[in-house]
Write an enzyme that holds these catalytic residues in place. Structure first.
Site, mmCIF file in Angstrom:
data_model
loop_
_atom_site.group_PDB
_atom_site.id
_atom_site.type_symbol
_atom_site.label_atom_id
_atom_site.label_comp_id
_atom_site.label_asym_id
_atom_site.label_seq_id
_atom_site.Cartn_x
_atom_site.Cartn_y
_atom_site.Cartn_z
ATOM 1 C CG HIS A 147 -2.261 0.592 -7.605
ATOM 2 N ND1 HIS A 147 -2.726 1.298 -6.522
ATOM 3 C CD2 HIS A 147 -2.494 -0.724 -7.308
ATOM 4 C CE1 HIS A 147 -3.208 0.472 -5.612
ATOM 5 N NE2 HIS A 147 -3.071 -0.770 -6.071
ATOM 6 N NE ARG A 191 -4.181 -1.542 -0.013
ATOM 7 C CZ ARG A 191 -4.277 -2.503 -0.915
ATOM 8 N NH1 ARG A 191 -3.289 -2.694 -1.784
ATOM 9 N NH2 ARG A 191 -5.339 -3.284 -0.959
#
Length: 308
Positions: A271, A223
């Site tokens: 991502h 994350r």
């Protein structure tokens, strides 16, 4: 009893068609359509809408469209509503492919060769056997275990670290704060696949980087909030880290003037390490809904006090 879906519309249309064929008893609505709000028991989303209890007074389960569920503010959820993160083969397969590619790139020094190409240099380095490279994976959940097993099959020496004890065949497993230092000391390539919790926020920092072997590599696909950008740049500039491959940042996307964009020892991807696959994830969704209806255990059920 119905489902409301609030996420990627292309995937939603695939799910809607599949469920119409395989679960005609479960009406499936694409947001902003909801059907009768009183009938909505299941919400599939990445973020929770405001006034959830007023919108859907009989909501039972929120299904995250991704492997993470740390984006939800659990204090805002109605009492009794459970949260389930997505655990499906497509996520694990795509993450394993990304981690394997990244580990091989760092082990074979591909970033160095790319820099040499840009300077028109033809210079061979030494090719070392995979068993000489120690890969340490932070986070031994579904994704971390799958990546470790793939790397083991290629001959890499793998260890893993998690908050609670785990056991994975062929992997040296470490756990807890007291075992973080020895785990880091034996990680030539550090892979972060940790969930985001209050204890993992900012965990990739100066202290962690200094405990790695000099010249170690970093692969970050956990994350964005876990990475201290300034500490990473310092570690790269000093040579404590030789290379970093970063897939998640905070914020996303990064500002145009952020130093990550142009740093010669950092690869940045937007991502894309792993993504829910429509054809497999809808089967997992339906299986979990049927489990909920039967009162059976649900795969991926989140424990709010742990955050995953």
């Amino acid at each position: 009893m119905s489902i409301v879906y609030d996420s990627d519309q292309h995937r939603g249309l695939i799910w809607q068609a599949w469920l119409a064929e395989h679960a005609p008893d479960l009406p499936f609505y694409l947001w902003p359509e909801t059907g009768d709000p009183q009938q909505v028991n299941y919400l599939v989303t990445w973020s929770v809408p405001d006034n959830l209890s007023e919108r859907f007074p009989n909501l039972k389960v929120i299904f995250s469209v991704g492997a993470g569920a740390d984006q939800f503010d659990y204090s805002r959820l109605p009492p009794g509503v459970r949260v389930v993160r997505m655990i499906e083969p497509g996520i694990a397969q795509s993450m394993t492919a990304y981690i394997t590619f990244s580990v091989l790139a760092l082990h074979r020094e591909i970033p160095m060769y790319l820099r040499q190409q840009q300077k028109r240099e033809w210079k061979k380095g030494r090719i070392l056997p995979t068993e000489t490279c120690r890969v340490g994976i932070m986070g031994l959940g579904t994704l971390g275990e799958a990546a470790a097993l793939q790397l083991l099959s290629l001959g890499f020496r793998c260890s893993g670290w998690s908050r609670t004890p785990k056991s994975v065949s062929g992997v040296t497993c470490w756990s807890g704060d007291e075992e973080l230092q020895p785990f880091l000391a034996e990680s030539d390539i550090l892979v972060c696949l940790l969930p985001l919790t209050s204890r993992t926020r900012g965990i990739l920092n100066r202290d962690v980087f200094q405990q790695l072997p000099a010249g170690a590599g970093l692969i970050h696909a956990g994350r964005g909030q876990q990475l201290n950008h300034g500490d990473l740049l310092t570690a790269l500039d000093s040579g404590q880290l030789s290379q970093a491959i970063v897939d998640v940042t905070d914020p996303e996307p990064l500002p145009e003037d952020h130093p990550f964009w142009a740093h010669p020892s950092l690869w940045l991807t937007p991502h894309i390490a792993s993504e829910t696959q429509p054809e497999t994830s809808v089967r997992v969704l339906l299986e979990n809904i049927r489990c909920h209806q039967r009162g059976a255990p649900i795969a991926g059920l989140v424990e709010p006090e742990r955050g995953y």
